[in-house]
Design an enzyme around this catalytic site. Structure first.
Site, mmCIF file in Angstrom:
data_model
loop_
_atom_site.group_PDB
_atom_site.id
_atom_site.type_symbol
_atom_site.label_atom_id
_atom_site.label_comp_id
_atom_site.label_asym_id
_atom_site.label_seq_id
_atom_site.Cartn_x
_atom_site.Cartn_y
_atom_site.Cartn_z
ATOM 1 N N GLU A 165 45.608 -45.595 18.755
ATOM 2 C CA GLU A 165 45.275 -45.334 17.362
ATOM 3 C C GLU A 165 44.274 -46.380 16.886
ATOM 4 O O GLU A 165 44.344 -47.545 17.274
ATOM 5 C CB GLU A 165 46.546 -45.408 16.517
ATOM 6 C CG GLU A 165 46.336 -45.053 15.058
ATOM 7 C CD GLU A 165 47.605 -45.208 14.231
ATOM 8 O OE1 GLU A 165 47.743 -44.491 13.242
ATOM 9 O OE2 GLU A 165 48.452 -46.067 14.587
ATOM 10 N N LYS A 186 47.567 -36.573 12.080
ATOM 11 C CA LYS A 186 48.840 -37.296 11.924
ATOM 12 C C LYS A 186 49.588 -36.842 10.667
ATOM 13 O O LYS A 186 49.033 -36.856 9.559
ATOM 14 C CB LYS A 186 48.544 -38.797 11.855
ATOM 15 C CG LYS A 186 49.765 -39.697 11.793
ATOM 16 C CD LYS A 186 49.311 -41.156 11.738
ATOM 17 C CE LYS A 186 50.482 -42.134 11.692
ATOM 18 N NZ LYS A 186 49.992 -43.533 11.559
ATOM 19 N N CYS A 204 51.475 -42.808 16.648
ATOM 20 C CA CYS A 204 52.131 -44.016 16.130
ATOM 21 C C CYS A 204 53.441 -43.769 15.373
ATOM 22 O O CYS A 204 54.476 -43.547 15.990
ATOM 23 C CB CYS A 204 51.140 -44.796 15.268
ATOM 24 S SG CYS A 204 51.599 -46.534 15.014
#
Length: 270
Positions: A43, A113, A156
């Site tokens: 990321e 995300k 993440c």
């Protein structure tokens, strides 16, 4: 699906786009020289700096990053996951977007995300990803590959939400990507155990590229890019410095674990 080597890259990205891309290219080259056919970048690999800087440069970051990923895939003839970078929206915010590219440069999968990191960390740092990032609204899809296995994407903070990985395993994933920029404070206690849990409960390989070191101001990331097998065994760990975690993805091991522990077949709820 064949046996092959995969690599999880570990960078210390900063607010200099060209410097970050040069560092990423060196590590991609290193991974490919070691035989990797699937390479993951963490990321924020192309930019990691203050939020206002990210927004001001978002258009350039998005364009140059996508071109870079395509160029690297074609140059090294390797499938690449660009683990999260900003792509502008018409709202003034960006999507934190992960891209999976074929070795010919073709886009295979795109994921925005969905879980944003809005957390007051006990070390005194406060993070509000939602101030500049729009949350994605779609669950990630699985890319089906006869050669590399079925690949699911996440980014993440998603790793704390097991339902997203249950969705991916239900859709047929063999490999779960978790590119991250985990904070140093939370990473020391939670990073490894969360990756092992996602691997074990879904009997999947987990490939987790990572940020490490001091990226800017007080922002320090945990490192320890990892590859974990379906039994939860850590096959490779990049430690705390920029580098490469590389390991074999083996379909026989995947089949063995799923035969010995057929938990996916025993599910009552998805």
């Amino acid at each position: 699906m064949k046996s092959y080597l995969a690599a999880a890259l570990q960078l210390t990205s900063v607010s200099n786009l060209q410097q970050n891309l040069a560092q990423a290219e060196e590590l991609i080259d290193l991974a490919v020289r070691q035989g990797a056919e699937l390479v993951g970048l963490p990321e924020n690999f192309s930019f990691m700096g203050e939020e206002n800087e990210k927004i001001l440069q978002a258009q350039a970051i998005a364009h140059e990053t996508e071109q870079f990923l395509k160029k690297m895939a074609q140059r090294f003839q390797v499938t690449i996951l660009g683990g999260g970078f900003p792509i502008p929206t018409n709202t003034g915010k960006v999507y934190n977007t992960a891209l999976l590219l074929h070795r010919n440069g073709e886009e295979l999968a795109r994921y925005q995300k969905v879980h944003l990191f809005d957390v007051n960390v006990p070390d005194g740092n406060t993070y509000r990803e939602s101030t500049t990032v729009m949350a994605g609204t779609q669950l990630p899809s699985v890319y089906f590959s006869n050669d590399l296995g079925n690949i699911g994407l996440s980014v993440c903070y998603d790793v704390r939400f097991p339902e997203i990985y249950r969705h991916l395993s239900h859709k047929g994933a063999d490999i779960l990507f978790v590119p991250a920029a985990f904070t140093a404070f939370t990473g020391k206690d939670h990073w490894q155990v969360l990756l092992q849990a996602r691997a074990i409960e879904n009997t999947c390989y987990v490939i987790a590229p990572a940020q490490t070191g001091i990226n800017y101001a007080r922002r320090q990331t945990h490192g320890h890019a990892m590859i974990v097998d379906p039994w939860g065994v850590i096959l490779a760990d990049a430690g705390e410095k920029p580098g490469v975690a590389i390991a074999e993805i083996n379909p026989s091991r995947l089949e063995q674990v799923r035969r010995q522990m057929p938990s996916l077949q025993h599910r009552i709820f998805i």
